[in-house]
Design an enzyme around this catalytic site. Structure first.
Site, PDB file in Angstrom:
ATOM      1  N   GLU A 104     -34.718  78.915  -4.661  1.00 22.83           N
ATOM      2  CA  GLU A 104     -34.066  77.625  -4.437  1.00 22.83           C
ATOM      3  C   GLU A 104     -34.061  76.834  -5.752  1.00 22.83           C
ATOM      4  O   GLU A 104     -35.041  76.855  -6.504  1.00 22.83           O
ATOM      5  CB  GLU A 104     -34.846  76.859  -3.362  1.00 22.83           C
ATOM      6  N   LYS A 137     -28.534  75.232   3.484  1.00 22.02           N
ATOM      7  CA  LYS A 137     -29.767  74.853   4.185  1.00 22.02           C
ATOM      8  C   LYS A 137     -29.439  73.941   5.369  1.00 22.02           C
ATOM      9  O   LYS A 137     -28.732  72.941   5.231  1.00 22.02           O
ATOM     10  CB  LYS A 137     -30.733  74.160   3.223  1.00 22.02           C
ATOM     11  N   CYS A 183     -36.917  77.266   1.745  1.00 22.43           N
ATOM     12  CA  CYS A 183     -38.090  76.398   1.581  1.00 22.43           C
ATOM     13  C   CYS A 183     -38.735  76.001   2.905  1.00 22.43           C
ATOM     14  O   CYS A 183     -39.175  76.847   3.667  1.00 22.43           O
ATOM     15  CB  CYS A 183     -37.706  75.166   0.759  1.00 22.43           C
TER      16      CYS A 183
END
Length: 525
Positions: free
Chosen positions: A286, A347, A398
């Site tokens: 990321e 995301k 994440c």
């Protein structure tokens, strides 16, 4: 000090002690609640002493046993406050005010659970209802407010314990339930033995031990299967590192991108020297590109050159402008050495106060650090199943690894290996990277999938489907990892039943609590 109360004694009118006397009388219990909260925090990484999670559950069950709701509320807020303040101290990087507010909000859920435990402790089979209430508390805290925060689940303290294999049957909620039931049974055993109920005490203790042993009977996969393609893939992970930790980890524009290009070049140099086999795909973390490569020609050329040198697709983590002028998106982009950028995953679950600021105009007046989150992110609406070279991956970005549904969807919709692109550089010198790494190990067992983690500055790792760590990096270093990773199509029982066990256990806890309150009100005064 006694941990039990006599209902008949409570019913007798007595002289009301002074407030100072009540405070003094409650100090030992308050101290024990704080101690149990600290023990629970120690069960999580980086200390990771998982048996202390059982001790903490046992302690809270004893401290709330047959207490009044008011007494249980105080016990719960002390227990939860110490636990959450310790566990979430890494939030102070954003600001002490954010840390305090978040810890107090999370502790409030624990306080409500403690009140529920006091209520159900008067019911038959109360250890069972106590365990259900732990799931209820996590079920609520994982969803509200603002999408919830799953940090601090009992399951995440038991990602390498005898309870871990239960994740393959009912996911993280079943692990939490088993740990909580084991602790509650130990509390029941202590109370029974104190009341000279030897047989009941031994039975409860035996039940607690059995819960810890049953996990060893759950079979866990270690290799791949060929139902949907190749049984394995040679995957390389790039950890390019960042200039420095903290809120300003990116440094000057494209510095982090340059680090990842350089690390990829170093990897391919080792391949050329015969020190490593040729990878079939490469994973960048990321934020490995801190600028939009679609609109920044220099960034596009750097990534494209790295992909051509590797000769295989690279999954690039990038910040991308859009969908309008006031938002950006956090994406994983499949970059082919011949055709350039292609499929991507955006995301879905954004981090409040990290990737967007709710109630921005109001809160920014009081929390100055929020002004550093200059632009809000826009969430995606599709699961991250992407074909990268020979591997169909389930991409998770994440903090999304903490949310059951996002990871489960990435597997049930076709992901043969779980890929976690993450950037923990903001929290580099805290317990946060270790806590997130532990969650990744549980996900491997829960879904019977290899998990590969690419992090900007660590912890990058390769985890086998049984949760064992094959390789991992250290923090604050530039590194490359490569491993032949099993690819799987089969689904675990946890994948098939989905969120059903969690909802069933959570609602059972609420029902028991409601019944206890109703029964209490029916008793003659």
């Amino acid at each position: 000090m006694t941990l039990e109360t006599d209902d008949r004694a409570e019913a007798q009118p007595t002289a009301r002690p002074s407030r100072l006397a009540r405070v003094r009388a409650g100090l030992p219990r308050t101290g024990l609640a704080a101690l149990c909260g600290a023990l629970l925090a120690l069960s999580f990484p980086s200390f990771g002493i998982w048996p202390l999670s059982i001790v903490a559950v046992t302690g809270l069950a004893l401290l709330t046993y047959r207490r009044t709701l008011k007494q249980a509320a105080w016990t719960g807020i002390v227990f939860g406050g110490v636990f959450m303040f310790w566990l979430l101290i890494w939030i102070d990087v954003i600001g002490y005010d954010a840390w305090v507010l978040l810890a107090l909000a999370e502790a409030a859920f624990v306080m409500l659970m403690a009140m529920g435990q006091a209520a159900v402790s008067r019911l038959p089979a109360w250890p069972l209802w106590t365990a259900c209430l732990w799931v209820t508390q996590e079920w609520a805290r994982d969803r509200v407010p603002l999408g919830g925060l799953p940090w601090g689940r009992l399951a995440f303290a038991n990602t390498s314990s005898p309870f871990t294999p239960l994740a393959a049957l009912g996911g993280a909620p079943l692990v939490t339930f088993a740990v909580a039931l084991s602790g509650a049974l130990l509390a029941a055993a202590i109370l029974a033995l104190r009341a000279r109920g030897r047989r009941a005490g031994v039975a409860c203790a035996a039940g607690a031990v059995a819960l810890g042993v049953v996990g060893y009977a759950v079979p866990l996969p270690t290799g791949g299967d060929t139902a949907g393609g190749p049984a394995s893939a040679e995957i390389a992970l790039i950890q390019g590192n960042v200039p420095h930790a903290g809120m300003d980890f990116l440094g000057r524009p494209m510095q982090v991108l340059g680090n990842h290009v350089a690390a990829t070049e170093a990897l391919m140099a080792k391949v050329g020297e015969g020190k490593l086999p040729q990878p079939q795909l490469v994973i960048w973390p990321e934020n490995s590109s801190d600028v939009d490569p679609y609109v920044t020609p220099e960034a596009y050329q750097l990534i494209d050159g790295a992909a051509k040198q590797a000769g295989v697709p690279i999954l690039v983590g990038a910040l991308v402008d859009g969908p309008d002028a006031t938002h950006v998106m956090n994406e994983g982009i499949v970059w082919d050495p011949k055709t350039g950028p292609g499929a991507h995953y955006t995301k879905q679950h954004l981090v409040p106060f990290g990737e967007y600021v709710p109630f921005r105009s109001f809160l920014s007046q009081y929390i100055s650090e929020l002004k550093r989150v200059a632009v809000d992110f826009s969430p995606g609406d599709k699961t991250g199943v992407l074909q990268v070279g020979p591997a169909k991956i389930g991409d998770v970005i994440c903090f999304e690894v903490a949310y059951d549904g996002i990871v489960r969807d990435a597997v049930t919709k076709g992901g043969r290996v779980i890929v976690i692109q993450t950037n923990n550089a903001t929290y580099e010198h805290t317990d946060q990277p270790d806590q997130q790494f532990a969650m990744s190990r549980l996900r491997a067992v829960e879904h019977g999938r290899s998990v590969v983690i690419a992090a900007t500055s660590g912890i990058s790792a390769v985890i086998a489907p049984n949760g064992s760590v094959i390789e991992r990096t250290q923090l604050a270093t530039q590194a490359e990892l490569e491993a032949n990773v099993p690819l799987r199509d089969g689904l675990t029982l946890a994948d098939r039943v989905g969120a059903t066990p969690e909802w069933a256990l959570a609602l059972l806890g609420l029902a028991a609590c409601g019944f206890a309150v109703w029964q209490r009100r029916r008793q003659p005064k």
